[in-house]
Enzyme design. Structure first.
Site, PDB file in Angstrom:
ATOM      1  N   ASP A 159       0.779  -1.240   0.000  1.00  0.00           N
ATOM      2  CA  ASP A 159       0.000   0.000   0.000  1.00  0.00           C
ATOM      3  C   ASP A 159       0.808   1.287   0.000  1.00  0.00           C
ATOM      4  OD1 ASP A 159      -2.396   1.596   0.177  1.00  0.00           O
ATOM      5  OD2 ASP A 159      -2.041   1.789   2.320  1.00  0.00           O
ATOM      6  N   CYS A 204     -22.174  -4.778 -16.392  1.00  0.00           N
ATOM      7  CA  CYS A 204     -22.605  -4.375 -15.035  1.00  0.00           C
ATOM      8  C   CYS A 204     -22.039  -3.010 -14.649  1.00  0.00           C
ATOM      9  CB  CYS A 204     -22.146  -5.417 -14.021  1.00  0.00           C
ATOM     10  SG  CYS A 204     -22.627  -4.998 -12.334  1.00  0.00           S
ATOM     11  N   CYS A 263     -22.907   4.734  -5.705  1.00  0.00           N
ATOM     12  CA  CYS A 263     -22.084   5.655  -4.908  1.00  0.00           C
ATOM     13  C   CYS A 263     -22.890   6.901  -4.520  1.00  0.00           C
ATOM     14  CB  CYS A 263     -20.828   6.054  -5.696  1.00  0.00           C
ATOM     15  SG  CYS A 263     -19.839   7.259  -4.776  1.00  0.00           S
ATOM     16  N   CYS A 322     -14.881  10.869  -3.040  1.00  0.00           N
ATOM     17  CA  CYS A 322     -14.933   9.510  -2.471  1.00  0.00           C
ATOM     18  C   CYS A 322     -14.997   9.583  -0.934  1.00  0.00           C
ATOM     19  CB  CYS A 322     -13.694   8.730  -2.927  1.00  0.00           C
ATOM     20  SG  CYS A 322     -13.622   7.057  -2.269  1.00  0.00           S
ATOM     21  N   CYS A 371     -15.276   3.613   3.264  1.00  0.00           N
ATOM     22  CA  CYS A 371     -16.578   3.333   2.675  1.00  0.00           C
ATOM     23  C   CYS A 371     -16.448   2.063   1.849  1.00  0.00           C
ATOM     24  CB  CYS A 371     -17.002   4.497   1.786  1.00  0.00           C
ATOM     25  SG  CYS A 371     -18.531   4.187   0.888  1.00  0.00           S
ATOM     26  N   CYS A 420     -19.332   0.844  -2.897  1.00  0.00           N
ATOM     27  CA  CYS A 420     -19.132   0.360  -4.275  1.00  0.00           C
ATOM     28  C   CYS A 420     -18.654  -1.091  -4.299  1.00  0.00           C
ATOM     29  CB  CYS A 420     -18.187   1.282  -5.054  1.00  0.00           C
ATOM     30  SG  CYS A 420     -16.494   1.290  -4.452  1.00  0.00           S
ATOM     31  N   CYS A 449     -21.374  -4.967  -5.370  1.00  0.00           N
ATOM     32  CA  CYS A 449     -20.788  -5.705  -6.499  1.00  0.00           C
ATOM     33  C   CYS A 449     -21.210  -7.182  -6.452  1.00  0.00           C
ATOM     34  CB  CYS A 449     -19.266  -5.585  -6.433  1.00  0.00           C
ATOM     35  SG  CYS A 449     -18.428  -6.657  -7.594  1.00  0.00           S
TER      36      CYS A 449
HETATM   37  C1  B12 Z   1      -4.490   6.551  -3.350  1.00  0.00           C
HETATM   38  C2  B12 Z   1      -5.274   5.346  -2.884  1.00  0.00           C
HETATM   39  C3  B12 Z   1      -6.582   5.541  -2.464  1.00  0.00           C
HETATM   40  C4  B12 Z   1      -7.280   6.892  -2.564  1.00  0.00           C
HETATM   41  C5  B12 Z   1      -7.605   7.212  -4.011  1.00  0.00           C
HETATM   42  C6  B12 Z   1      -8.185   6.077  -4.798  1.00  0.00           C
HETATM   43  C7  B12 Z   1      -7.768   6.119  -6.258  1.00  0.00           C
HETATM   44  N1  B12 Z   1      -8.330   6.938  -7.088  1.00  0.00           N
HETATM   45  O1  B12 Z   1      -6.879   5.410  -6.637  1.00  0.00           O
HETATM   46  C8  B12 Z   1      -8.507   6.708  -1.632  1.00  0.00           C
HETATM   47  C9  B12 Z   1      -8.157   7.229  -0.253  1.00  0.00           C
HETATM   48  C10 B12 Z   1      -9.818   7.346  -2.069  1.00  0.00           C
HETATM   49  C11 B12 Z   1      -8.601   5.178  -1.578  1.00  0.00           C
HETATM   50  C12 B12 Z   1      -9.766   4.507  -1.268  1.00  0.00           C
HETATM   51  C13 B12 Z   1      -9.858   3.122  -1.159  1.00  0.00           C
HETATM   52  N2  B12 Z   1      -8.822   2.262  -1.168  1.00  0.00           N
HETATM   53 CO1  B12 Z   1      -7.028   2.760  -1.708  1.00  0.00          CO
HETATM   54  N3  B12 Z   1      -5.262   3.028  -2.357  1.00  0.00           N
HETATM   55  C14 B12 Z   1      -4.669   4.068  -2.872  1.00  0.00           C
HETATM   56  C15 B12 Z   1      -3.253   3.706  -3.348  1.00  0.00           C
HETATM   57  C16 B12 Z   1      -2.247   4.212  -2.317  1.00  0.00           C
HETATM   58  C17 B12 Z   1      -2.889   4.220  -4.746  1.00  0.00           C
HETATM   59  C18 B12 Z   1      -3.953   3.933  -5.818  1.00  0.00           C
HETATM   60  C19 B12 Z   1      -3.599   4.532  -7.166  1.00  0.00           C
HETATM   61  O2  B12 Z   1      -2.527   4.312  -7.700  1.00  0.00           O
HETATM   62  N4  B12 Z   1      -4.519   5.276  -7.727  1.00  0.00           N
HETATM   63  C20 B12 Z   1      -4.356   5.920  -9.036  1.00  0.00           C
HETATM   64  C21 B12 Z   1      -5.514   5.560  -9.945  1.00  0.00           C
HETATM   65  C22 B12 Z   1      -5.406   6.249 -11.282  1.00  0.00           C
HETATM   66  O3  B12 Z   1      -5.394   4.179 -10.126  1.00  0.00           O
HETATM   67  P1  B12 Z   1      -6.649   3.217 -10.225  1.00  0.00           P
HETATM   68  O4  B12 Z   1      -7.898   3.890  -9.806  1.00  0.00           O
HETATM   69  O5  B12 Z   1      -6.296   1.927  -9.554  1.00  0.00           O
HETATM   70  O6  B12 Z   1      -6.717   3.052 -11.828  1.00  0.00           O
HETATM   71  C23 B12 Z   1      -6.296   1.897 -12.494  1.00  0.00           C
HETATM   72  C24 B12 Z   1      -7.446   1.156 -13.175  1.00  0.00           C
HETATM   73  O7  B12 Z   1      -8.661   1.837 -12.977  1.00  0.00           O
HETATM   74  C25 B12 Z   1      -7.018   1.024 -14.603  1.00  0.00           C
HETATM   75  N5  B12 Z   1      -7.855   1.628 -15.605  1.00  0.00           N
HETATM   76  C26 B12 Z   1      -7.994   2.927 -15.883  1.00  0.00           C
HETATM   77  N6  B12 Z   1      -8.808   3.100 -16.925  1.00  0.00           N
HETATM   78  C27 B12 Z   1      -9.180   1.867 -17.352  1.00  0.00           C
HETATM   79  C28 B12 Z   1     -10.006   1.453 -18.388  1.00  0.00           C
HETATM   80  C29 B12 Z   1     -10.222   0.088 -18.587  1.00  0.00           C
HETATM   81  C30 B12 Z   1     -11.104  -0.339 -19.693  1.00  0.00           C
HETATM   82  C31 B12 Z   1      -9.620  -0.862 -17.717  1.00  0.00           C
HETATM   83  C32 B12 Z   1      -9.851  -2.320 -17.903  1.00  0.00           C
HETATM   84  C33 B12 Z   1      -8.780  -0.438 -16.659  1.00  0.00           C
HETATM   85  C34 B12 Z   1      -8.584   0.922 -16.505  1.00  0.00           C
HETATM   86  O8  B12 Z   1      -5.736   1.614 -14.737  1.00  0.00           O
HETATM   87  C35 B12 Z   1      -5.423   2.414 -13.647  1.00  0.00           C
HETATM   88  C36 B12 Z   1      -3.936   2.319 -13.326  1.00  0.00           C
HETATM   89  O9  B12 Z   1      -3.569   0.999 -13.001  1.00  0.00           O
HETATM   90  C37 B12 Z   1      -3.336   2.118  -3.349  1.00  0.00           C
HETATM   91  C38 B12 Z   1      -2.039   1.401  -2.923  1.00  0.00           C
HETATM   92  C39 B12 Z   1      -1.000   1.428  -3.998  1.00  0.00           C
HETATM   93  N7  B12 Z   1       0.235   1.681  -3.608  1.00  0.00           N
HETATM   94  O10 B12 Z   1      -1.269   1.193  -5.161  1.00  0.00           O
HETATM   95  C40 B12 Z   1      -4.497   1.812  -2.362  1.00  0.00           C
HETATM   96  C41 B12 Z   1      -5.457   0.676  -2.732  1.00  0.00           C
HETATM   97  C42 B12 Z   1      -5.834   0.856  -4.184  1.00  0.00           C
HETATM   98  N8  B12 Z   1      -6.630   0.943  -1.896  1.00  0.00           N
HETATM   99  C43 B12 Z   1      -7.233  -0.104  -1.476  1.00  0.00           C
HETATM  100  C44 B12 Z   1      -8.443  -0.109  -0.738  1.00  0.00           C
HETATM  101  C45 B12 Z   1      -8.828  -1.389  -0.028  1.00  0.00           C
HETATM  102  C46 B12 Z   1      -9.246   1.036  -0.698  1.00  0.00           C
HETATM  103  C47 B12 Z   1     -10.699   1.146  -0.192  1.00  0.00           C
HETATM  104  C48 B12 Z   1     -11.572  -0.068  -0.502  1.00  0.00           C
HETATM  105  C49 B12 Z   1     -10.678   1.433   1.338  1.00  0.00           C
HETATM  106  C50 B12 Z   1     -12.049   1.684   1.952  1.00  0.00           C
HETATM  107  N9  B12 Z   1     -12.825   0.648   2.235  1.00  0.00           N
HETATM  108  O11 B12 Z   1     -12.417   2.798   2.219  1.00  0.00           O
HETATM  109  C51 B12 Z   1     -11.164   2.420  -0.956  1.00  0.00           C
HETATM  110  C52 B12 Z   1     -11.762   2.060  -2.325  1.00  0.00           C
HETATM  111  C53 B12 Z   1     -12.206   3.245  -3.119  1.00  0.00           C
HETATM  112  C54 B12 Z   1     -12.282   2.912  -4.614  1.00  0.00           C
HETATM  113  N10 B12 Z   1     -13.441   2.652  -5.145  1.00  0.00           N
HETATM  114  O12 B12 Z   1     -11.216   2.847  -5.222  1.00  0.00           O
HETATM  115  C55 B12 Z   1      -6.546  -1.376  -1.947  1.00  0.00           C
HETATM  116  C56 B12 Z   1      -7.355  -1.966  -3.108  1.00  0.00           C
HETATM  117  C57 B12 Z   1      -7.432  -3.467  -3.124  1.00  0.00           C
HETATM  118  C58 B12 Z   1      -8.189  -3.933  -4.348  1.00  0.00           C
HETATM  119  N11 B12 Z   1      -8.833  -5.068  -4.198  1.00  0.00           N
HETATM  120  O13 B12 Z   1      -8.183  -3.299  -5.371  1.00  0.00           O
HETATM  121  C59 B12 Z   1      -5.114  -0.808  -2.356  1.00  0.00           C
HETATM  122  C60 B12 Z   1      -4.457  -1.540  -3.518  1.00  0.00           C
HETATM  123  C61 B12 Z   1      -4.243  -0.923  -1.087  1.00  0.00           C
HETATM  124  C62 B12 Z   1      -3.733  -2.338  -0.861  1.00  0.00           C
HETATM  125  N12 B12 Z   1      -2.440  -2.548  -0.987  1.00  0.00           N
HETATM  126  O14 B12 Z   1      -4.461  -3.263  -0.603  1.00  0.00           O
HETATM  127  N13 B12 Z   1      -7.419   4.596  -1.934  1.00  0.00           N
END
Ligand code: B12
Length: 402
Positions: free
Chosen positions: A137, A194, A201, A217, A244, A247, A251
């Site tokens: 993380d 889906c 949300c 969020c 939270c 979402c 699922c």
């Molecule tokens: C910053 C962060 C947050 C922030 C911002 C979230 C965000 N926008 O990423 C906040 C505080 C809001 C947050 C919330 C949560 N988080 Co958080 N967070 C992180 C962190 C540190 C970085 C995530 C990141 O890089 N975000 C940048 C965005 C751009 O990345 P992304 O949303 O994942 O986007 C990817 C995909 O969507 C994909 N994508 C984009 N467009 C498209 C299009 C298509 C067609 C496809 C197929 C894919 C795709 O590519 C992107 C890049 O890989 C990680 C840990 C880490 N070091 O990675 C944990 C992490 C993502 N979090 C985690 C968790 C558990 C949560 C929460 C569930 C906690 C909670 N219960 O409140 C929530 C979930 C909210 C949600 N719906 O995402 C877990 C997720 C586990 C999992 N099963 O995915 C992680 C991995 C921590 C861990 N090591 O376990 N988090």
């Protein structure tokens, strides 16, 4: 080359539920997406989450020169939901990942043990020392992008990684190493048509599939945000006081995982191995934290009591002032007059953030006692932001009595 199955078996023996391997190539799409989201303002509020950071986190060889492989790991954390308590007192809701012990603390020692074992297992396989970098993380690593490429799961439209068997109820971790290993392939599964999560949300933080607006969020607002919660979002937050899961809870893949847990049904993961479906002890709701704590007593916690009560819990991250701010918002949303005396007490809190949100909550609950307390507080209050909150609350009360 070493046998990757032996490595995965060792991961399972440490308690990880899924282990996969990918190369240490960079993650150009993740880097591009991250930079786009930052430019669109969707990551605002996380000052450490910068474009420069993605130039490290998406390039494993920056983290470990000569990196060859990444072992990606998932640990299932869903535990049974305790029975709902209907004792008439206002209660908050805590997201599941925070019911028990802090997962960072529980995963780190497993990663360290894994790295030590790997060093022995790979002895003589590469010239020089085996090197590892461990992530869970907080490190500069893109946990979800690694998991997706290694076939540990697929990108859900709510942006979480969904896995076969456990849904998104998993924590992710990685070991980057200079050991060459055969890579697994991504899975072909996806969310199909889906879009339930996008519509569920309450703050519309998922404006499109795979896009999260961090600034809306509830997880960000209740855990990471250090200041005031935007006025327009407060009424949408219900009684959520830390994180939270909405979402995730809606699922269908996750609902199946919950059902399996209830029935203690074993899981056959990708035809690979049979897994006992047992909730993990360390993530079960702790007595001091719980899943739906009484809100009113939380308002009188001192700094020391906060530290003691949430020791080893992820809730420490919000700090006392963040948690109490969230408690005020939840009490305002529940609207129970039972909370008025405690909220009046919180108008005297040493933290302006708590005083301001207590004023908001009193304005929402209303009544003569609340109005009088707000007026008195306005006379004494010295903080400009808190004065604005009190005035806003009083204006709201006035317009309601008209
Ligand atoms: C910053 C962060 C947050 C922030 C911002 C979230 C965000 N926008 O990423 C906040 C505080 C809001 C947050 C919330 C949560 N988080 Co958080 N967070 C992180 C962190 C540190 C970085 C995530 C990141 O890089 N975000 C940048 C965005 C751009 O990345 P992304 O949303 O994942 O986007 C990817 C995909 O969507 C994909 N994508 C984009 N467009 C498209 C299009 C298509 C067609 C496809 C197929 C894919 C795709 O590519 C992107 C890049 O890989 C990680 C840990 C880490 N070091 O990675 C944990 C992490 C993502 N979090 C985690 C968790 C558990 C949560 C929460 C569930 C906690 C909670 N219960 O409140 C929530 C979930 C909210 C949600 N719906 O995402 C877990 C997720 C586990 C999992 N099963 O995915 C992680 C991995 C921590 C861990 N090591 O376990 N988090």
């Amino acid at each position: 080359m070493l046998n990757p199955l032996t490595i995965k078996e060792y991961a399972y023996s440490l308690g990880f539920d899924i282990a996969r391997i990918t190369t240490a190539d960079s993650f150009p799409i993740a880097e591009q997406v991250i930079k786009e989201r930052i430019a669109q303002g969707l990551m605002e509020g996380l000052p450490w989450f910068t474009a420069q950071r993605s130039e490290v986190s998406c390039h494993p060889d920056v983290l470990l020169p000569d990196a060859q492989s990444i072992i990606t790991l998932a640990l299932f954390y869903l535990t049974q939901q305790p029975d709902e308590i209907n004792d008439g007192t206002p209660r908050g809701r805590i997201s599941r990942y925070a019911w028990g012990d802090d997962y960072h603390e529980s995963i780190k020692p497993r990663l360290q043990q894994f790295a030590a074992w790997l060093r022995e297992y790979a002895r003589g396989e590469i010239p020089g020392e085996l090197e590892t970098r461990l992530f869970v993380d907080t490190g500069r690593m893109v946990d979800r992008a690694v998991a997706q490429r290694a076939g540990l799961g697929w990108n859900g439209k709510n942006t979480n990684i969904l896995t076969k068997g456990w849904g998104s109820w998993v924590f992710l971790a990685e070991i980057v190493t200079n050991l060459p290993l055969p890579a697994d392939k991504p899975v072909k599964t996806n969310c199909g048509s889906c879009e339930i999560c996008l519509h569920a949300c309450p703050t519309q933080a998922l404006p499109a599939p795979y896009v999260l607006d961090n600034t809306r969020c509830i997880s960000f607002l209740t855990i990471e945000l250090r200041g005031s919660i935007p006025l327009e979002l407060r009424p949408l937050m219900g009684n959520l006081i830390f994180g939270c899961d909405i979402c995730q809870e809606v699922c269908p893949v996750n609902i199946v995982a919950e059902r399996r847990l209830e029935l203690r049904q074993d899981v056959n993961v990708g035809g690979e191995r049979e897994v006992r479906f047992e909730p993990r002890l360390e993530f079960r709701p702790r007595a001091t934290v719980g899943s739906s704590p009484e809100l009113i007593p939380l308002l009188s916690l001192t700094e020391e009591q906060f530290r003691e009560r949430f020791r080893r819990s992820p809730i420490r991250r919000a700090k006392r002032r963040g948690l109490l701010r969230n408690v005020c918002v939840a009490l305002g949303n529940i609207g129970d007059p039972l909370a008025v005396p405690a909220l009046i007490g919180a108008l005297q809190d040493h933290e302006p953030l708590v005083r301001g949100h207590a004023a908001w909550a009193l304005g929402r609950i209303g009544g003569e006692e609340a109005r009088q307390a707000l007026q008195e507080a306005l006379q004494k209050e010295e903080d400009g932001e808190v004065c604005k909150e009190i005035q806003y609350a009083l204006d709201g009360l006035k317009s309601r009595t008209r």
